[in-house]
Write a protein that holds these residues in place. Structure first.
Motif, PDB file in Angstrom:
ATOM      1  N   LEU A 174       3.314   0.186  -3.894  1.00 10.88           N
ATOM      2  CA  LEU A 174       3.277  -1.262  -4.035  1.00 10.88           C
ATOM      3  C   LEU A 174       2.076  -1.881  -3.324  1.00 10.88           C
ATOM      4  O   LEU A 174       1.461  -2.821  -3.829  1.00 10.88           O
ATOM      5  CB  LEU A 174       4.570  -1.886  -3.499  1.00 10.88           C
ATOM      6  N   LEU A 175       1.723  -1.348  -2.157  1.00 14.62           N
ATOM      7  CA  LEU A 175       0.582  -1.889  -1.421  1.00 14.62           C
ATOM      8  C   LEU A 175      -0.711  -1.692  -2.210  1.00 14.62           C
ATOM      9  O   LEU A 175      -1.570  -2.584  -2.247  1.00 14.62           O
ATOM     10  CB  LEU A 175       0.473  -1.225  -0.043  1.00 14.62           C
ATOM     11  N   GLY A 176      -0.856  -0.522  -2.827  1.00 14.07           N
ATOM     12  CA  GLY A 176      -2.054  -0.276  -3.637  1.00 14.07           C
ATOM     13  C   GLY A 176      -2.124  -1.192  -4.838  1.00 14.07           C
ATOM     14  O   GLY A 176      -3.190  -1.756  -5.155  1.00 14.07           O
ATOM     15  N   GLU A 177      -0.995  -1.365  -5.521  1.00 13.19           N
ATOM     16  CA  GLU A 177      -0.956  -2.253  -6.676  1.00 13.19           C
ATOM     17  C   GLU A 177      -1.225  -3.701  -6.262  1.00 13.19           C
ATOM     18  O   GLU A 177      -1.912  -4.451  -6.964  1.00 13.19           O
ATOM     19  CB  GLU A 177       0.419  -2.162  -7.357  1.00 13.19           C
ATOM     20  N   LEU A 229     -10.335   5.153   9.735  1.00  9.70           N
ATOM     21  CA  LEU A 229      -9.314   4.113   9.830  1.00  9.70           C
ATOM     22  C   LEU A 229     -10.026   2.763   9.704  1.00  9.70           C
ATOM     23  O   LEU A 229     -10.750   2.352  10.609  1.00  9.70           O
ATOM     24  CB  LEU A 229      -8.579   4.226  11.166  1.00  9.70           C
ATOM     25  N   LEU A 230      -9.823   2.093   8.556  1.00  7.60           N
ATOM     26  CA  LEU A 230     -10.558   0.857   8.293  1.00  7.60           C
ATOM     27  C   LEU A 230      -9.917  -0.363   8.930  1.00  7.60           C
ATOM     28  O   LEU A 230     -10.612  -1.249   9.414  1.00  7.60           O
ATOM     29  CB  LEU A 230     -10.674   0.623   6.784  1.00  7.60           C
ATOM     30  N   ALA A 231      -8.581  -0.431   8.904  1.00  9.38           N
ATOM     31  CA  ALA A 231      -7.906  -1.620   9.427  1.00  9.38           C
ATOM     32  C   ALA A 231      -6.420  -1.354   9.585  1.00  9.38           C
ATOM     33  O   ALA A 231      -5.857  -0.470   8.936  1.00  9.38           O
ATOM     34  CB  ALA A 231      -8.119  -2.809   8.492  1.00  9.38           C
ATOM     35  N   ILE A 232      -5.798  -2.147  10.439  1.00  6.37           N
ATOM     36  CA  ILE A 232      -4.343  -2.148  10.586  1.00  6.37           C
ATOM     37  C   ILE A 232      -3.787  -3.233   9.664  1.00  6.37           C
ATOM     38  O   ILE A 232      -4.249  -4.378   9.690  1.00  6.37           O
ATOM     39  CB  ILE A 232      -3.925  -2.435  12.046  1.00  6.37           C
ATOM     40  N   PRO A 245      -9.819  -3.101  13.883  1.00  8.40           N
ATOM     41  CA  PRO A 245      -9.715  -4.410  13.223  1.00  8.40           C
ATOM     42  C   PRO A 245      -8.391  -4.579  12.475  1.00  8.40           C
ATOM     43  O   PRO A 245      -7.836  -3.612  11.955  1.00  8.40           O
ATOM     44  CB  PRO A 245     -10.894  -4.409  12.238  1.00  8.40           C
ATOM     45  N   SER A 246      -7.906  -5.794  12.436  1.00  2.49           N
ATOM     46  CA  SER A 246      -6.766  -6.130  11.600  1.00  2.49           C
ATOM     47  C   SER A 246      -7.287  -6.475  10.210  1.00  2.49           C
ATOM     48  O   SER A 246      -8.434  -6.913  10.055  1.00  2.49           O
ATOM     49  CB  SER A 246      -6.011  -7.330  12.182  1.00  2.49           C
ATOM     50  N   VAL A 247      -6.453  -6.288   9.216  1.00  3.56           N
ATOM     51  CA  VAL A 247      -6.854  -6.674   7.863  1.00  3.56           C
ATOM     52  C   VAL A 247      -7.130  -8.176   7.816  1.00  3.56           C
ATOM     53  O   VAL A 247      -7.913  -8.649   6.984  1.00  3.56           O
ATOM     54  CB  VAL A 247      -5.748  -6.276   6.854  1.00  3.56           C
ATOM     55  N   THR A 257      -0.958  -8.760   4.831  1.00  4.88           N
ATOM     56  CA  THR A 257      -0.251  -8.191   5.980  1.00  4.88           C
ATOM     57  C   THR A 257       1.186  -7.874   5.590  1.00  4.88           C
ATOM     58  O   THR A 257       1.890  -8.748   5.069  1.00  4.88           O
ATOM     59  CB  THR A 257      -0.254  -9.175   7.170  1.00  4.88           C
ATOM     60  N   TYR A 258       1.610  -6.647   5.848  1.00  2.98           N
ATOM     61  CA  TYR A 258       2.953  -6.219   5.452  1.00  2.98           C
ATOM     62  C   TYR A 258       3.591  -5.392   6.563  1.00  2.98           C
ATOM     63  O   TYR A 258       2.893  -4.777   7.376  1.00  2.98           O
ATOM     64  CB  TYR A 258       2.907  -5.398   4.160  1.00  2.98           C
TER      65      TYR A 258
END
Length: 334
Positions: A174-177, A229-232, A245-247, A257-258
């Protein structure tokens, strides 16, 4: 005369029923637990839910005065364990240790799942998984804005980025979509049967992106330069990732953010005194400093204890959130 006797018998029966209903909660409170309590984990040993469950057993055993064990019942994205709980009596001796991934998303993605999210009640939220964006070390991006720009270029060239998940309908799917939808950039979903083969292909560059929970081995792979690791993505984070970094720091994904959490569930309809006993025992176990250390090793941020009312609200909000995402991406049960 006969009518008077009959009336007395009816009144006596009603009085007896009322007395029994008043005594029932007291009876449950006095007799629970009558035998060992099983924390049913819907995956094999070693995963985040399993680690949390094993970290709870010692203190829960003390609090309940009865042995608490972990029972691993993997398969079908957690639905086998969920059905096992629903087939058992609603007496609190079987407790499901899981997340929205199994109890909210799986019923929408797996046609064979014959239960609803509302069949379960959240007793206590225990911890939050660390959600992040991970890419192979060779991918020429260093943050989320560069990732989206690179993905757009690849899509225009007819070579869209691929992202991995642990199965159709999982939160990682779901996150990718959702990322593809909010950015307008096409990407290709590559489902796997588990996290290990997916991670292997991510490290090897066979897939380009993973949006999901950090595993126990993820920090080591990042430190060794095997992954970037690009972002949290989750609002909660361990101290280990304070400098990541945060998204929300990106220009294009500030609202991306999820949260994914793990908690203890019982069957809906479990007697209230039993639910209160399990809630009290879990809350007591969460105060053990050793649990925080165990959770951190599994990349889980220990949650603040909640009341039963707060837990109910969290579950209700999660059901609404994930059902809305599933609907927006036209998720179909298979």
């Amino acid at each position: 005369m006969t009518r008077m006797v009959s009336k007395r018998l009816v009144l006596k029966s009603l009085a007896g029923t009322a007395a029994a209903s008043l005594l029932a909660p007291l009876s449950w409170a006095q007799t629970f637990p009558a035998k060992l309590v099983s924390l049913v984990v819907p995956y094999p040993a070693g995963g985040g839910s399993d680690v949390v469950a094993r970290g709870l057993t010692g203190q829960m055993t003390k609090a309940l005065g009865q042995t608490v064990i972990v029972e691993n019942q993997g398969g079908a994205s957690g639905t086998i364990a969920a059905q096992k709980l629903l087939n058992a009596p609603a007496d609190g001796h079987n407790v499901y240790v899981g997340s929205p991934n199994e109890l909210i998303l799986a019923p929408m993605a797996i046609a064979a799942a014959k239960f609803k999210s509302e069949d379960f009640r959240l007793v206590q939220k225990v911890g939050n998984f660390t959600l992040a964006a991970l890419v192979p070390s060779a991918l020429p991006v260093s943050n989320m804005d560069e990732l989206i720009a690179y993905a757009a270029r690849r899509a225009k060239e007819g070579k869209p980025l691929t992202y991995g998940s642990v199965g159709n309908g999982s939160i990682f799917h779901l996150l990718g979509e959702q990322l593809s939808k909010v950015t307008g950039v096409p990407m290709i979903h590559v489902p796997y049967r588990g996290g290990a083969p997916m991670t292997q292909d991510l490290v090897g560059g066979q897939i380009d992106l993973y949006l999901g929970a950090m595993g126990a081995n993820s920090p080591g792979m990042v430190a060794a330069g095997k992954l970037k690791l690009l972002a949290i993505i989750s609002p909660e984070r361990l101290d280990t990732y304070r400098n990541v970094p945060s998204v929300r720091d990106s220009r294009s994904l500030q609202d991306f953010t999820y949260s994914l959490w793990v908690g203890l569930f019982v069957r809906k309809g479990t007697p209230e005194p039993v639910v209160h006993a399990l809630h009290k025992a879990t809350t007591s176990a969460m105060a053990d400093p050793a649990l925080a250390h165990v959770a951190e090793g599994a990349q889980i941020v220990l949650a603040q204890p909640q009341t039963l009312a707060q837990a109910e609200q969290v579950y209700t909000e999660s059901v609404a959130q994930f059902r809305a995402i599933a609907k927006s991406i036209h998720l179909k049960a298979e």
